[in-house]
Motif scaffolding. Structure first.
Motif, PDB file in Angstrom:
ATOM      1  N   ARG B  82       0.634  -1.396   0.065  1.00  0.00           N
ATOM      2  CA  ARG B  82       0.103   0.147  -0.492  1.00  0.00           C
ATOM      3  C   ARG B  82       0.976   1.280  -0.126  1.00  0.00           C
ATOM      4  O   ARG B  82       0.618   2.703  -0.255  1.00  0.00           O
ATOM      5  N   LEU B  83       2.254   1.262   0.789  1.00  0.00           N
ATOM      6  CA  LEU B  83       2.772   2.716   0.893  1.00  0.00           C
ATOM      7  C   LEU B  83       3.445   2.527  -0.395  1.00  0.00           C
ATOM      8  O   LEU B  83       4.154   3.728  -0.870  1.00  0.00           O
ATOM      9  N   LYS B  85       1.913   1.852  -3.403  1.00  0.00           N
ATOM     10  CA  LYS B  85       1.072   1.671  -4.947  1.00  0.00           C
ATOM     11  C   LYS B  85       1.437   0.469  -5.635  1.00  0.00           C
ATOM     12  O   LYS B  85       1.393   0.282  -6.693  1.00  0.00           O
ATOM     13  N   GLU B 153       4.998   4.986  -5.734  1.00  0.00           N
ATOM     14  CA  GLU B 153       5.087   6.435  -5.372  1.00  0.00           C
ATOM     15  C   GLU B 153       6.547   6.573  -5.134  1.00  0.00           C
ATOM     16  O   GLU B 153       7.563   5.561  -3.981  1.00  0.00           O
ATOM     17  N   ASN B 155       8.914   8.475  -3.249  1.00  0.00           N
ATOM     18  CA  ASN B 155       9.221   8.192  -1.466  1.00  0.00           C
ATOM     19  C   ASN B 155       9.009   7.405  -0.894  1.00  0.00           C
ATOM     20  O   ASN B 155       7.858   7.027  -0.730  1.00  0.00           O
ATOM     21  N   LEU B 156      10.120   7.362   0.197  1.00  0.00           N
ATOM     22  CA  LEU B 156       9.756   5.974   1.086  1.00  0.00           C
ATOM     23  C   LEU B 156       9.731   6.373   1.903  1.00  0.00           C
ATOM     24  O   LEU B 156       9.948   6.677   2.967  1.00  0.00           O
ATOM     25  N   TYR B 157       8.642   6.045   2.246  1.00  0.00           N
ATOM     26  CA  TYR B 157       7.680   6.354   4.160  1.00  0.00           C
ATOM     27  C   TYR B 157       8.672   5.782   4.329  1.00  0.00           C
ATOM     28  O   TYR B 157       9.020   4.179   5.020  1.00  0.00           O
ATOM     29  N   VAL B 468      -6.180  -0.253  -5.719  1.00  0.00           N
ATOM     30  CA  VAL B 468      -5.700   1.068  -5.628  1.00  0.00           C
ATOM     31  C   VAL B 468      -5.778   1.695  -7.099  1.00  0.00           C
ATOM     32  O   VAL B 468      -5.240   0.863  -7.550  1.00  0.00           O
ATOM     33  N   GLU B 548      15.602   8.896   0.546  1.00  0.00           N
ATOM     34  CA  GLU B 548      14.951   8.595   0.701  1.00  0.00           C
ATOM     35  C   GLU B 548      13.504   7.841  -0.695  1.00  0.00           C
ATOM     36  O   GLU B 548      13.065   7.153  -0.767  1.00  0.00           O
TER      37      GLU B 548
END
Lengths: 48, 777
Positions: B82-83, B85, B153, B155-157, B468, B548
């Motif tokens: 989910r992070l 996507k 996505e 950048n890495l959360y 998503v 990141e």
């Protein structure tokens, strides 16, 4: 005794580097992007 | 630009959750069984496979790798997709990871009760299973990093950084600590001896806690807490600072498991200092998680998920305060080897890990099955049962541990030990073990209630995979720094200069070191002033933002951060010139009989209750004899210092009691020590030692530097027989008839050797004088 000199030296260098890195980041406004990133988990997924 | 619908692989998540629940229950059940055995030793039913010392490693491995492992993989697979996507890169690798991990757990469940063990804590599994763990971990790593490479996505959360740290560091720890020389498929010896082995083991052991039980769960917390609270994390900047300081500092903390032992004092001090400093980054994570709930504290009353997550963080805060406290040498002098340490471990395992698992399962399962949680009331009951259980458990062991530590120290007015019999201290804390068992059973009961609740939830719904919709853009050229630009940066040059100079400082005198240090500080100041004065481009992305967005570069930086501590602590002990005497009565290899006896000792898990390390403390030397010196362990592959005293220390056991005492003690401990809770090991009088393995074992140990001559290897069986006959004859004089080839004879031979030189009728033949082993200490 030599090991201690080496270790104190290396430790101080690492701390200095970390402090420099932090100060640089703060001065540079490096974390402005972080506001958007912190919202990532809240983005709606169709299954959540 | 195009719109794409991504469907996540939630089947793997569901599988890991199911496995986490099942093995969590198994781990806790085994825990309850061994807690029962501590109170009533008879609960092992006389079955060798159920004896406390063989089941305890099964409990720890099941709790860490089967319960927390599966739970953590569930959280990682759910949140990573989910992070990013993006669906996990490979369904096949996901399946291999899942089924491979379960097979490893089954292998552990079979081998550990059989006594197939390396005796190194949290790394007991023998080498074929270690290889399997490496393979499955690499599969996991490939799947994970491949998913990052395919992410939508950029950048890495922060959660993903914690997962990267876990994957990289566990790989390093596992490989180094599992370096073993195999003898057979089910037996190997650590390549490191004595003090080195102890340091490597606890560098690994503490960082298994750090990078298996903490960092991935922090990552999971950073995803699920905002999700459940419907609030963003309190401070992303704080997460950056606490992440890097945590992963850097944690690695150095290993020696806090070895305070007041034969480990060199500089290493002990380093371990203590970094452990105390570790309080700060740990509480950074705690604060960030807790304050995420600002404006949403009302959910604590109404939502069981939030209850579990907040309580988990509370226990995390408690454990990460208690840990640094216990790492202070003076506190450790009281607490080490006692139940206080077990209480500390369980507040973390049950409170932090267990509650995070419960909270995330309660959150994920309804969504993974497209329904609501079957019973919110049952979840609330689970929470209160489990919380009450933990409190009973931990408080009982705090009291037990401190009581036992104080009783060991206590002296009469004339300076003698107030409690000279070790058994007295056990009997004093036995009622507290009953309270501990009650707490543990309450916790297990709550866990089973959760299992029921989640099963009913799953049955009421239908498996649903999350989706998503992403907009995929054509990648456009972003001006990014080249390697040439990077290596001419002042920061990089400064680090390079510091590293080069470090290599020369090892041989320098104190004054040279100070002078160089002053010069470098001046240079750093100059560099900083010049740096500040430069005009800056404020539109360019910051360096951390760049990092990141680049998982590979991030991973390399992380590798440097985690390797620093290991290199600083391990390299000096492994490669420094020998600092201990290599000749002397005690610096002799074990005889073939003593070696066989040592292998029985490790198989039966005697180190689980008995230490072999007399600390540099009066309470230890007064009770057990002269403190243990590093040179006494130079041929111990692996080390057997132990980490808990449910029984007395054995390092100077040799010669204390006659052979008959040891025989009686092993057959029925209460015949020599009334009130003891030690189980009987009567089967060692029936099992025979495999004589054909003697030579192979000695050859394997030759390879790691134990100076057995080839003559000694060839004459192993004869030497064994001669030494066994002396013990058998001595027992026969006292009316005990036991054949010479039984394991109990070898075990007695080993126990009589402890703290002394060889006890053979004739010395082992040597071709030449012994040379220092590889590396030295």
């Amino acid at each position: 005794m030599n090991v201690l000199i080496l270790q104190v030296f290396v430790s101080l260098m690492l701390v200095l580097l970390a402090v420099l890195g932090l100060l640089y980041s703060v001065k540079h406004g490096d974390h402005e992007h972080a506001d958007r990133l912190s919202l990532l988990p809240l983005e709606d997924d169709e299954g959540d | 630009m195009e719109q794409r619908v991504i469907t996540y692989d939630d089947t793997t998540v569901r599988r890991f959750i199911a496995a986490g629940v099942i093995f969590g229950a198994v781990a806790m059940l085994v825990g309850a069984i061994i807690a029962t055995q501590m109170i009533w030793w008879q609960a092992n039913l006389g079955v060798p496979y159920l004896v406390f010392s063989r089941l305890r490693p099964l409990h720890t491995n099941a709790a860490i790798f089967a319960f927390v492992g599966n739970s953590m993989f569930a959280g990682i697979y759910y949140s990573t997709q989910r992070l990013c996507k993006a669906r996990m890169a490979s369904d096949l690798l996901s399946k291999i990871h899942f089924w491979g991990w379960q097979l490893i757990i089954v292998a552990a469940a079979i081998t550990l009760p059989l006594g197939i063990t390396t005796s190194k804590e949290y790394a007991e599994l023998e080498w074929p299973i270690d290889v399997a763990i490496t393979v499955i971990w690499v599969v996991f790593a490939i799947n994970f990093f491949w998913t990052l490479a395919r992410r939508n996505e950029k950048n890495l959360y922060v959660a993903l950084w914690f997962y990267i740290a876990t994957i990289v560091t566990i790989a390093v720890l596992h490989i180094v600590n599992s370096l073993e020389i195999p003898v057979t498929l089910t037996k190997s010896y650590s390549i490191f001896p004595g003090v080195q082995d102890a340091l490597v083991q606890w560098w690994y052991g503490h960082n298994a806690v750090a990078f298996f039980l903490t960092t991935p769960i922090l990552g999971i917390m950073y995803y699920f807490m905002p999700k459940a609270a419907e609030r963003p994390v309190y401070s992303y900047r704080l997460s950056i600072v606490h992440f890097w300081s945590l992963v850097f500092m944690y690695i150095w903390a290993g020696p806090h498991h070895l305070l007041h032992t034969a480990l060199p004092d500089w290493a002990q001090s380093l371990g203590m200092v970094f452990s105390v400093a570790l309080w700060a980054p740990s509480w950074g994570g705690l604060i960030n998680g807790m304050l995420t709930l600002r404006g949403a504290w009302d959910k604590l009353r109404t939502d069981p998920v939030i209850k579990f997550l907040v309580a988990a963080l509370t226990f995390y805060g408690m454990s990460t305060f208690e840990g640094p406290l216990l790492s202070i040498k003076s506190v450790n002098a009281l607490a080490h080897y006692t139940d206080w340490i077990i209480g500390h471990v369980h507040s973390g395992a049950l409170g932090w890990n267990g509650f995070m698992a419960a909270g995330t399962f309660y959150w994920m399962v309804p969504r993974l099955f497209g329904t609501k949680l079957y019973s919110k009331k049952a979840a609330e009951v689970h929470f209160w049962m489990a919380t009450a259980g933990i409190i009973l458990y931990v408080v009982a062991l705090w009291v037990a541990g401190i009581s036992q530590g104080l009783m060991w120290k206590a002296q009469t007015p004339d300076g003698a030990l107030a409690y000279p019999s070790f058994v007295e201290t056990i009997l004093a804390i036995r009622p507290l073990w009953m309270v501990r068992l009650t707490g543990g059973l309450l916790y297990l009961g709550g866990f089973l209630l959760m299992a029921w609740n989640l099963t009913r939830t799953a049955l009421a719904g239908k498996a649903v995979d999350g989706q998503v919709t992403v907009t995929v853009e054509e990648p456009h050229a972003v001006p990014e720094p080249s390697a040439g630009w990077l290596v001419t940066r002042p920061g990089f040059l400064f680090v390079l200069g510091a590293v080069v100079l470090s290599f020369f400082l090892g041989g320098a005198s104190m004054m040279t070191g100070v002078k160089v240090l002053v010069v470098l500080i001046i240079l750093a100041e100059v560099a900083w002033l010049w740096f500040k004065a430069r005009p800056r481009d404020t539109t360019a992305p910051g360096w951390h933002q760049l990092v990141e967005g680049k998982p590979l570069f991030f991973t390399v930086l992380l590798l440097f951060a985690v390797l620093a501590g290991g290199i600083a602590q391990l390299i000096p002990t492994i490669f420094a010139p020998s600092a201990v005497p290599w000749t002397g009565e005690k610096q002799q290899p074990y005889s073939p009989l003593e070696l066989a006896g040592r292998d029985v000792y490790t198989r039966e898990g005697c180190y689980v209750c008995h230490s072999q390390m007399i600390r540099t403390l009066q309470e230890d030397t007064q009770r057990y004899g002269a403190y243990s010196r590093p040179e006494e362990f130079i041929y111990d592959h692996p080390f057997q210092w132990g980490s808990k005293r449910t029984g007395p220390d054995l390092h100077r056991e040799g010669g204390k009691y006659p052979n008959l005492w040891h025989y009686s003690h092993l057959m029925d401990p209460r015949s020599t020590s009334p009130g003891s809770n030690m189980p009987s090991f009567a089967w060692t009088a029936d099992y025979k030692v495999d004589q054909s393995l003697l030579g192979r074992k000695m050859i394997a140990l030759q390879k790691v530097g134990v100076p057995y001559s080839n003559l000694a290897v060839d004459g192993a069986r004869d030497a064994y027989r001669k030494q066994a006959d002396t013990i058998v004859a001595d027992l026969a004089k006292e009316g005990v008839a036991v054949p010479w080839d039984r394991e109990v004879v070898a075990l007695i031979g080993y126990l009589q050797r402890l703290g002394r030189g060889p006890q053979m009728p004739a010395p082992l033949p040597t071709a030449a004088a012994p040379a220092p082993a590889r590396g030295g200490q």
